[in-house]
Scaffold this motif. Sequence first.
Motif, short mmCIF file in Angstrom:
data_model
loop_
_atom_site.label_atom_id
_atom_site.label_comp_id
_atom_site.label_asym_id
_atom_site.label_seq_id
_atom_site.Cartn_x
_atom_site.Cartn_y
_atom_site.Cartn_z
N VAL A 120 1.04 -1.12 -0.01
CA VAL A 120 -0.04 0.09 -0.08
C VAL A 120 0.85 1.19 -0.02
O VAL A 120 0.74 2.28 -0.81
CB VAL A 120 -0.98 0.00 1.30
CG1 VAL A 120 -1.56 1.26 1.42
CG2 VAL A 120 -1.89 -1.11 1.13
N ALA A 121 2.03 1.30 0.64
CA ALA A 121 3.00 2.39 0.84
C ALA A 121 3.41 2.65 -0.63
O ALA A 121 3.50 3.87 -1.16
CB ALA A 121 3.88 2.11 1.82
N MET A 122 3.77 1.41 -1.31
CA MET A 122 4.42 1.74 -2.67
C MET A 122 3.48 2.21 -3.62
O MET A 122 3.57 3.08 -4.53
CB MET A 122 4.98 0.28 -3.12
CG MET A 122 6.16 -0.07 -2.47
SD MET A 122 6.81 -1.74 -3.07
CE MET A 122 7.06 -1.34 -4.63
N VAL A 123 2.09 1.72 -3.60
CA VAL A 123 1.01 2.38 -4.43
C VAL A 123 0.62 3.79 -4.13
O VAL A 123 0.74 4.53 -5.01
CB VAL A 123 -0.13 1.50 -4.35
CG1 VAL A 123 -1.57 1.91 -5.17
CG2 VAL A 123 0.02 0.13 -4.92
N VAL A 124 0.74 4.06 -2.74
CA VAL A 124 0.50 5.58 -2.45
C VAL A 124 1.59 6.32 -2.93
O VAL A 124 1.56 7.42 -3.53
CB VAL A 124 0.23 5.60 -1.05
CG1 VAL A 124 0.37 7.07 -0.53
CG2 VAL A 124 -1.17 4.98 -0.73
N ALA A 125 2.92 5.98 -2.67
CA ALA A 125 4.07 6.72 -3.08
C ALA A 125 3.86 6.75 -4.66
O ALA A 125 4.27 7.98 -5.49
CB ALA A 125 5.20 6.15 -2.63
N ALA A 126 3.73 5.77 -5.38
CA ALA A 126 3.56 5.89 -6.96
C ALA A 126 2.33 6.91 -7.28
O ALA A 126 2.80 7.67 -8.24
CB ALA A 126 3.33 4.55 -7.43
N VAL A 127 1.35 6.87 -6.60
CA VAL A 127 0.25 7.75 -7.14
C VAL A 127 0.51 9.32 -6.69
O VAL A 127 0.28 10.15 -7.58
CB VAL A 127 -0.86 7.37 -6.44
CG1 VAL A 127 -2.18 8.69 -6.27
CG2 VAL A 127 -1.40 6.18 -6.86
#
Length: 157
Positions: A120-127
Amino acid sequence: MPTERLPEFKPMVPATQLPGIVVKRPPVPRTVTLAFWMLLATCAIALASEADVLIVLSRRGLVADSTYLIGGLVPIGIRALLAFAARRGAKFARALLTLIAFISALSLFRAFDPLDIVLVAMVVAAVVLLWVRPSTRYFRAVAAAVAAAKGKELPSR
């Protein structure tokens, strides 16, 4: 009087083919490229996690039902397709990935798996990378190039 020949313009990024329309896209900024690879990494990690669960189930003599497979694999595939679309400059992909990141962040309230937190942290950072200024300029430039190729004008902002 001899005429000079101007050098031929070669775009840095290949033209995008739409039905009957050729669109010359601007170069992809590093923020979008990094977000793309982060999203694909989350897909690969999630896919490996799903495969691990299937291996554990098969060792126990159990078989995963289709609901588990569809519920686990379809979201991974959708996220990968949206990552490719975002890299091409599709605004809808950025909006849908934002929605996915928001829903994923809300899901952390019920799951305490460290792998889920990292994903989730990676997806949020990518967004977040898809919404920073260079990325926003890129998405607007792609939309303007597509509109120009179609002969339409975009409203100015």
